[in-house]
Design an enzyme around this catalytic site. Structure first.
Site, PDB file in Angstrom:
ATOM      1  N   CYS A   1      -7.299  -3.112   3.736  1.00  0.00           N
ATOM      2  CA  CYS A   1      -7.080  -1.670   3.603  1.00  0.00           C
ATOM      3  C   CYS A   1      -7.618  -1.124   2.299  1.00  0.00           C
ATOM      4  CB  CYS A   1      -5.593  -1.313   3.742  1.00  0.00           C
ATOM      5  SG  CYS A   1      -5.275   0.463   3.502  1.00  0.00           S
TER       6      CYS A   1
ATOM      7  N   HIS B   1       4.936   5.707   2.177  1.00  0.00           N
ATOM      8  CA  HIS B   1       5.086   7.034   2.785  1.00  0.00           C
ATOM      9  C   HIS B   1       6.063   6.985   3.964  1.00  0.00           C
ATOM     10  CE1 HIS B   1       2.270   8.815   0.189  1.00  0.00           C
ATOM     11  NE2 HIS B   1       1.145   8.642   0.878  1.00  0.00           N
TER      12      HIS B   1
ATOM     13  N   CYS C   1       0.840  -1.201   0.000  1.00  0.00           N
ATOM     14  CA  CYS C   1       0.000   0.000   0.000  1.00  0.00           C
ATOM     15  C   CYS C   1       0.876   1.253   0.000  1.00  0.00           C
ATOM     16  CB  CYS C   1      -0.902  -0.016   1.244  1.00  0.00           C
ATOM     17  SG  CYS C   1      -2.016   1.396   1.385  1.00  0.00           S
TER      18      CYS C   1
ATOM     19  N   HIS D   1       0.153  -3.590   6.396  1.00  0.00           N
ATOM     20  CA  HIS D   1      -1.102  -3.485   7.164  1.00  0.00           C
ATOM     21  C   HIS D   1      -2.307  -4.016   6.387  1.00  0.00           C
ATOM     22  CE1 HIS D   1      -0.873   0.124   4.673  1.00  0.00           C
ATOM     23  NE2 HIS D   1      -2.196   0.207   4.750  1.00  0.00           N
TER      24      HIS D   1
ATOM     25  N   SER E   1       0.602   3.840   1.721  1.00  0.00           N
ATOM     26  CA  SER E   1       0.875   4.333   3.077  1.00  0.00           C
ATOM     27  C   SER E   1       2.171   3.734   3.636  1.00  0.00           C
ATOM     28  CB  SER E   1      -0.289   3.998   4.010  1.00  0.00           C
ATOM     29  OG  SER E   1      -1.471   4.617   3.570  1.00  0.00           O
TER      30      SER E   1
END
Length: 375
Positions: free
Chosen positions: A175, A52, A47, A68, A49
């Site tokens: 997610c 990031h 993902c 996650h 995220s």
């Protein structure tokens, strides 16, 4: 031979420092304490995220086991765990559901107070870690940490799912898909016949598109600077694709002109403050609603003219699509199993876990929607 109650040595992809590839190393995973669950991970998605954190734009203490979005099987449970048992197929939840805090008790809310987002301690609820590497603690991430063969989560952060569900597909329920799909259905509450604009056509953005289509939107405008994403977007329900690079004026002005006044609903699924304000301005000025889905860099601050809201627009945020995680995740998986939801178009490739750095390279280059790693 049972591993319950014992330390497990296993392979994990550890982020040791920002802007560096993951290090695939052997870590030690401690047994679950009271109200905790140890999970053997079967498949996990990559993902934005997670990236990031690797890039340094989103803070999380390092070293850290990221990830996650996953499916696993319960290996063992700590004292007092009642909702799952060894052998159950499960999805870890980056937004827990304790069922007791004011947010969990409010039917309009879903961001349980037990989450480890925002402030990000990188630890279990008791303030310690279950991971060690070379004798030193390694941080957890978002209550889940799935880039490892084994992880430990609190019982509030795990949901039992259908034993027959394919891990390499339904991991997206953890997610990406749920976040986007729910942003349209739960947060915006898109109505039949409405007009929508989706800024960012990655995995989460395309899931927003799927949610808008499922809600009956009559027009869905997809916005992205990567025209290679347009064919897939149209396949999933986008009616108009626009590339901001093709215009010499702000994209919000283009959308307002296209729709003769602005869309009913817009969604920012990139995580940039400039596109967040552009998405807001692309809404109808009196009754339009804009939803922030993308995660912005930790140091970001938005500056905008108050008139953007004064005229009547609504600006909302959406975490995990507004779903109450422990309740909703098993139902979403059931919808996949009954083919009400199809996840296949979102999965670009499936790779073995040790190809994780290759998967992240594909994400960064815009060559993948979702890469799934299998163990």
């Amino acid at each position: 031979m049972s591993t319950a109650g014992k330390v497990i040595k296993c392979k994990a992809a550890v982020c040791l420092e920002v802007k560096k590839p993951f290090s695939i190393v052997e870590i030690e995973v401690a047994p679950p304490k009271a109200h905790e669950v140890r999970i053997k991970i079967l498949a996990t998605g990559i993902c934005r995220s997670d990236d990031h954190v690797v890039s340094g734009s989103l803070y999380s203490p390092l070293p850290c086991v990221l990830g996650h979005e996953a499916v696993g099987v319960v290996e063992s449970v700590g004292e007092g765990v009642t909702s799952v048992k060894p052998g159950d197929k499960v999805i870890p939840l980056f937004v827990p559901q304790c069922g007791e805090c004011s947010t969990c008790l409010n039917p309009k809310a879903n961001m349980c107070s037990q989450n480890d987002l925002g402030g990000a301690s990188g630890l279990m609820p008791d303030g310690t870690s279950r991971f060690t590497y070379k004798g030193k603690p390694v941080h957890h991430f978002a209550s889940t940490s799935t880039f490892t063969e084994y992880t430990v989560v609190h019982e509030n952060a795990v949901a039992k799912i259908d034993a027959a569900a394919p891990p390499e597909k339904v991991c997206l329920i953890g997610c990406g898909f749920s976040t986007g799909y729910g942003a349209a259905l739960n947060t915006a509450k898109v109505e039949p016949g409405s007009t929508c604009a989706v800024f960012g056509l990655g995995g989460v953005g395309l899931s927003v598109v799927m949610g808008c289509k499922a809600a009956g939107a009559s027009r869905i405008i997809g916005v992205d600077i990567n025209k290679d994403k347009f064919a897939k977007a149209k396949e999933l329900g986008v009616t108009d694709c626009v590339n901001p690079k093709d215009f010499d004026k702000p994209i919000q002005d283009v959308i307002v002109e296209m729709t003769k006044g602005g869309v009913d609903y817009s969604f920012e699924v990139i995580g940039r403050i400039d596109t967040m304000t552009a998405a807001l301005a692309s809404c109808q000025l009196n009754y339009g609603t804009s939803v922030i889905v993308g995660v912005a860099p930790s140091a970001s601050e938005i500056t905008f003219h108050p008139m953007l809201l004064f005229t009547g627009r609504t600006w909302k945020g959406s975490v995990f699509g507004g779903w109450k995680s422990k309740e909703a995740v098993p139902k979403l998986v059931s919808d996949v199993m009954t083919k009400k939801i199809t996840l296949d178009p979102l999965i670009t490739q499936t790779l073995p876990f040790d190809k994780i750095n290759e998967g992240f390279d594909m994400l960064r280059s815009g060559k993948s929607i979702r890469t799934v790693l299998v163990f």
